[in-house]
Design a protein around this motif. Structure first.
Motif, short mmCIF file in Angstrom:
data_model
loop_
_atom_site.label_atom_id
_atom_site.label_comp_id
_atom_site.label_asym_id
_atom_site.label_seq_id
_atom_site.Cartn_x
_atom_site.Cartn_y
_atom_site.Cartn_z
N THR A 47 -3.05 0.36 -3.71
CA THR A 47 -2.65 -0.94 -3.20
C THR A 47 -2.29 -1.83 -4.37
O THR A 47 -3.13 -2.09 -5.24
CB THR A 47 -3.78 -1.57 -2.36
OG1 THR A 47 -4.11 -0.66 -1.30
CG2 THR A 47 -3.35 -2.91 -1.78
N THR B 134 0.84 -1.21 0.00
CA THR B 134 0.00 0.00 0.00
C THR B 134 0.87 1.25 0.00
O THR B 134 1.84 1.34 0.74
CB THR B 134 -0.94 0.00 1.22
OG1 THR B 134 -1.76 -1.17 1.15
CG2 THR B 134 -1.83 1.23 1.24
N GLN C 197 3.51 2.49 2.81
CA GLN C 197 2.92 2.40 4.16
C GLN C 197 3.34 1.13 4.83
O GLN C 197 3.67 0.16 4.23
CB GLN C 197 1.39 2.47 4.06
CG GLN C 197 0.91 3.77 3.46
CD GLN C 197 1.39 4.99 4.23
OE1 GLN C 197 1.05 5.16 5.40
NE2 GLN C 197 2.18 5.83 3.62
N GLU D 160 0.45 5.62 -0.03
CA GLU D 160 -0.48 6.72 0.21
C GLU D 160 0.19 8.05 -0.09
O GLU D 160 1.39 8.20 0.09
CB GLU D 160 -0.99 6.70 1.65
CG GLU D 160 -1.89 5.52 1.92
CD GLU D 160 -2.51 5.57 3.30
OE1 GLU D 160 -2.39 6.60 3.99
OE2 GLU D 160 -3.12 4.56 3.68
N SER E 160 -4.67 6.59 -2.32
CA SER E 160 -4.11 5.36 -1.78
C SER E 160 -4.09 4.37 -2.93
O SER E 160 -5.08 4.21 -3.65
CB SER E 160 -4.99 4.84 -0.64
OG SER E 160 -4.51 3.60 -0.19
#
Length: 149
Positions: free
Chosen positions: A60, A43, A149, A45, A58
């Motif tokens: 992923t 992930t 992240q 961000e 965000s």
């Protein structure tokens, strides 16, 4: 080289005995291996800027090898309340120049007035990456900046 209007390629052929005598080993292909997108799996961000102003993002990534999939989510930020929030699924590929392209495939949550647009990450994929930066491929849009992240 051009001879009488035709392109001529010169090819240098060395006997194997000459190369062997130099201690050289020739193996594999001349093209470098494509980066493994598994290095950016996970992930990320950050934010991006388009005509509606700055928005949070965000991403992923589920990838390995040269291809993968991603979920791209966008949302309002404190400095720009009231903008649309949504998400879409994207395919992920490495371009010949080493950049990474997120190509929209389908909406997951489609806010009114929004279109899915590709993201082009100009950073060449490498081990240990903690930041990605690039562009939103749409008129009036600027960059995208993401942190792992």
């Amino acid at each position: 080289m051009t001879v009488a209007g035709r392109h001529v390629a010169l090819l240098l052929v060395l006997p194997a005995a000459v190369l062997g005598g130099c201690g050289l080993a020739i193996t594999g292909s001349a093209e470098p291996a494509a980066p493994d997108l598994g290095m950016i799996a996970g992930t990320w961000e950050g934010s991006y800027v388009c005509p509606q102003g700055p928005q949070g993002m965000s991403v992923t990534v589920d990838a390995a090898g040269e291809r993968g999939e991603a979920i791209v989510e966008f949302y309002e930020v404190a400095g720009n309340p009231g903008v649309g929030e949504g998400s879409y699924a994207a395919s992920v590929e490495v371009n010949g120049d080493g950049s990474v392209v997120f190509t929209p495939q389908r909406w997951i949550e489609h806010p009114d007035g929004y279109e899915m647009v590709p993201l082009v990450i100009g950073d060449v994929v490498r081990p240990g990456m903690t930041e990605l930066s690039g562009a939103v491929d749409a008129p009036g849009c600027e960059g995208v900046w993401l942190e792992r992240q």
